[in-house]
Design a protein around this motif. Sequence first.
Motif, mmCIF file in Angstrom:
data_model
loop_
_atom_site.group_PDB
_atom_site.id
_atom_site.type_symbol
_atom_site.label_atom_id
_atom_site.label_comp_id
_atom_site.label_asym_id
_atom_site.label_seq_id
_atom_site.Cartn_x
_atom_site.Cartn_y
_atom_site.Cartn_z
ATOM 1 N N ALA A 49 42.786 104.298 77.768
ATOM 2 C CA ALA A 49 43.794 105.135 78.201
ATOM 3 C C ALA A 49 45.129 104.614 78.392
ATOM 4 C CB ALA A 49 43.434 106.193 79.202
ATOM 5 N N LEU A 50 45.123 103.556 78.966
ATOM 6 C CA LEU A 50 46.234 102.705 79.423
ATOM 7 C C LEU A 50 46.912 102.274 78.188
ATOM 8 C CD1 LEU A 50 48.052 101.391 81.493
ATOM 9 C CD2 LEU A 50 46.546 99.390 81.331
ATOM 10 N N VAL A 51 46.174 101.787 77.384
ATOM 11 C CA VAL A 51 46.814 101.331 75.977
ATOM 12 C C VAL A 51 47.314 102.406 75.187
ATOM 13 C CG1 VAL A 51 46.213 100.237 73.757
ATOM 14 C CG2 VAL A 51 45.235 99.289 75.720
ATOM 15 N N LEU A 52 46.748 103.392 75.100
ATOM 16 C CA LEU A 52 47.376 104.687 74.452
ATOM 17 C C LEU A 52 48.746 105.220 75.213
ATOM 18 C CD1 LEU A 52 44.365 106.782 73.610
ATOM 19 C CD2 LEU A 52 45.569 105.535 72.124
ATOM 20 N N ASN A 53 48.733 104.944 76.431
ATOM 21 C CA ASN A 53 49.932 105.460 77.070
ATOM 22 C C ASN A 53 50.847 104.475 77.115
ATOM 23 O OD1 ASN A 53 48.950 108.042 77.947
ATOM 24 N ND2 ASN A 53 47.880 106.951 79.777
ATOM 25 N N LEU A 54 50.791 103.038 77.046
ATOM 26 C CA LEU A 54 51.658 102.238 76.713
ATOM 27 C C LEU A 54 52.672 102.317 75.528
ATOM 28 C CD1 LEU A 54 50.105 98.895 77.979
ATOM 29 C CD2 LEU A 54 52.173 99.603 78.815
ATOM 30 N N PHE A 55 51.856 102.631 74.434
ATOM 31 C CA PHE A 55 52.416 102.816 73.210
ATOM 32 C C PHE A 55 53.010 104.315 73.041
ATOM 33 C CE2 PHE A 55 49.772 99.295 72.168
ATOM 34 C CZ PHE A 55 50.697 98.527 71.482
ATOM 35 N N ALA A 56 52.488 105.339 73.749
ATOM 36 C CA ALA A 56 53.308 106.701 73.812
ATOM 37 C C ALA A 56 54.389 106.655 74.538
ATOM 38 C CB ALA A 56 52.223 107.430 74.478
ATOM 39 N N GLU A 57 54.559 105.635 75.331
ATOM 40 C CA GLU A 57 55.869 105.479 76.331
ATOM 41 C C GLU A 57 56.997 104.705 75.649
ATOM 42 O OE1 GLU A 57 56.917 107.280 78.745
ATOM 43 O OE2 GLU A 57 54.997 108.293 79.315
ATOM 44 N N GLY A 58 56.485 103.919 74.599
ATOM 45 C CA GLY A 58 57.472 103.130 73.874
ATOM 46 C C GLY A 58 57.288 101.658 73.727
ATOM 47 N N ALA A 59 56.309 101.224 74.189
ATOM 48 C CA ALA A 59 55.829 99.896 74.001
ATOM 49 C C ALA A 59 56.038 99.285 72.551
ATOM 50 C CB ALA A 59 54.598 99.388 74.551
ATOM 51 N N SER A 60 56.557 98.189 72.403
ATOM 52 C CA SER A 60 56.409 97.738 70.790
ATOM 53 C C SER A 60 55.105 96.605 70.532
ATOM 54 C CB SER A 60 57.512 96.851 70.481
ATOM 55 O OG SER A 60 57.930 95.696 71.677
ATOM 56 N N ASP A 61 54.549 96.238 71.841
ATOM 57 C CA ASP A 61 53.365 95.500 71.828
ATOM 58 C C ASP A 61 53.058 95.545 73.090
ATOM 59 O OD1 ASP A 61 51.201 94.228 70.950
ATOM 60 O OD2 ASP A 61 52.447 92.370 70.079
ATOM 61 N N HIS A 62 51.798 94.847 73.229
ATOM 62 C CA HIS A 62 51.232 94.193 74.709
ATOM 63 C C HIS A 62 52.095 93.054 74.895
ATOM 64 C CE1 HIS A 62 48.057 97.301 74.846
ATOM 65 N NE2 HIS A 62 47.640 96.947 73.705
ATOM 66 N N ALA A 63 52.340 92.817 76.088
ATOM 67 C CA ALA A 63 52.801 91.751 76.638
ATOM 68 C C ALA A 63 51.504 90.516 76.722
ATOM 69 C CB ALA A 63 53.433 91.701 78.086
ATOM 70 N N PHE A 64 50.255 91.229 76.865
ATOM 71 C CA PHE A 64 49.057 90.130 76.788
ATOM 72 C C PHE A 64 47.906 91.561 76.923
ATOM 73 C CE2 PHE A 64 50.629 91.253 81.063
ATOM 74 C CZ PHE A 64 49.631 91.559 81.910
#
Length: 368
Positions: free
Chosen positions: A179-194
């Motif tokens: 859920a966290l991963v999906l929300n990061l990209f939904a909020e506009g992340a271009s990638d994970h920092a790690f």
Amino acid sequence: MTGTLSDRLADYSAVARSLGVDAVALVPGPNFTRVVHHPFMSNERPFVLAACADGRAAAIVPNLELQSWELVGFDGPVFDWRDQTGYAEAFAGFMDYLNADSIAVEGQVMRVFIHHAMTAARAGVQIVDAEREISALRMIKTPEDIEAMRTAIQISERALERTLETIQMGHTEKQIEQALVLNLFAEGASDHAFRPIVAAAENSARPHAEARDVPIKSGDALLFDFGARWGGFCADITRTFFVGHVADEDAELYDTVRRANNRGHEIARGGVTAHEIDDAVTGVLETSPFAEYIRTKTGHGLGREVHEAPYIMRGNHMTLPAGTVFTNEPGLYVPGRLGVRIEDDVLITDAGSTSLTTFPTELRVLEC
């Protein structure tokens, strides 16, 4: 200001002169990206950019990357090569052009096969590890860098709050991580920092835990360590919550970590040393009833990499100039029971410091 490509190359020419070497050579990674403002992959194909002490510059570029390299605006000689023919001839031309008897490289980034290709192309060339001096150019962030980091942090904080709102008793660590991963990209992340860390109960006592298919239960600590990447820059945030209720001893342990985190904010200012910050923060933990559960230093620099200079630890007497961003992340880890870490991203300013992270640190019990 970030300056022009020529300005940024000149920074590394100046490093070469300060070290008394003929050139600095970079490979794809954070320093390379700082110069060209374009991400290139580090893979089996050698890709090298060199800035000479005398101001000249040259590059080795895989032929299949030439169209992308044109976007960089580099006007020095380019030695390209194809998979079918190999890169030995490109290195021969590159090293002949540099005419360098000594080259400084990034010791933590450059791979052995590139080192070998350089020495094969120019017998007797001296390869010097200048990781510290090369990476030091990234330590002081520009206003543009800081704005990118603010955006990455804001994305991360919104994603965390969205994730917390959906957690239910019995969800597993892996479900919460997804859920966290999906929300990061939904909020506009271009990638994970790690790779994100979501860990509950005894798993949270492992500082670099991996999410399990284990359901959360009432009384568990629930630790999130994660960050978005945006504009080439990283966020790195840790918050620890409790599920359903919190035991008195766990609340006391949490309060100890929070006081240590607060102490880090209080002492951070331009001219303070990394040693002084860690000494003050760790000192709060050491004088608590939980001193035996200290496992880590206070933090590290943050920017294009999630871990970079300066490292906030005792014995590092580097002073932190304005523009430095570091993580303030004290933690206590009780094996077999729980871990608590609170991590903020802190910007050193002329007036003191400011927390780029704004997510509250007050103890929070998730009613799920």
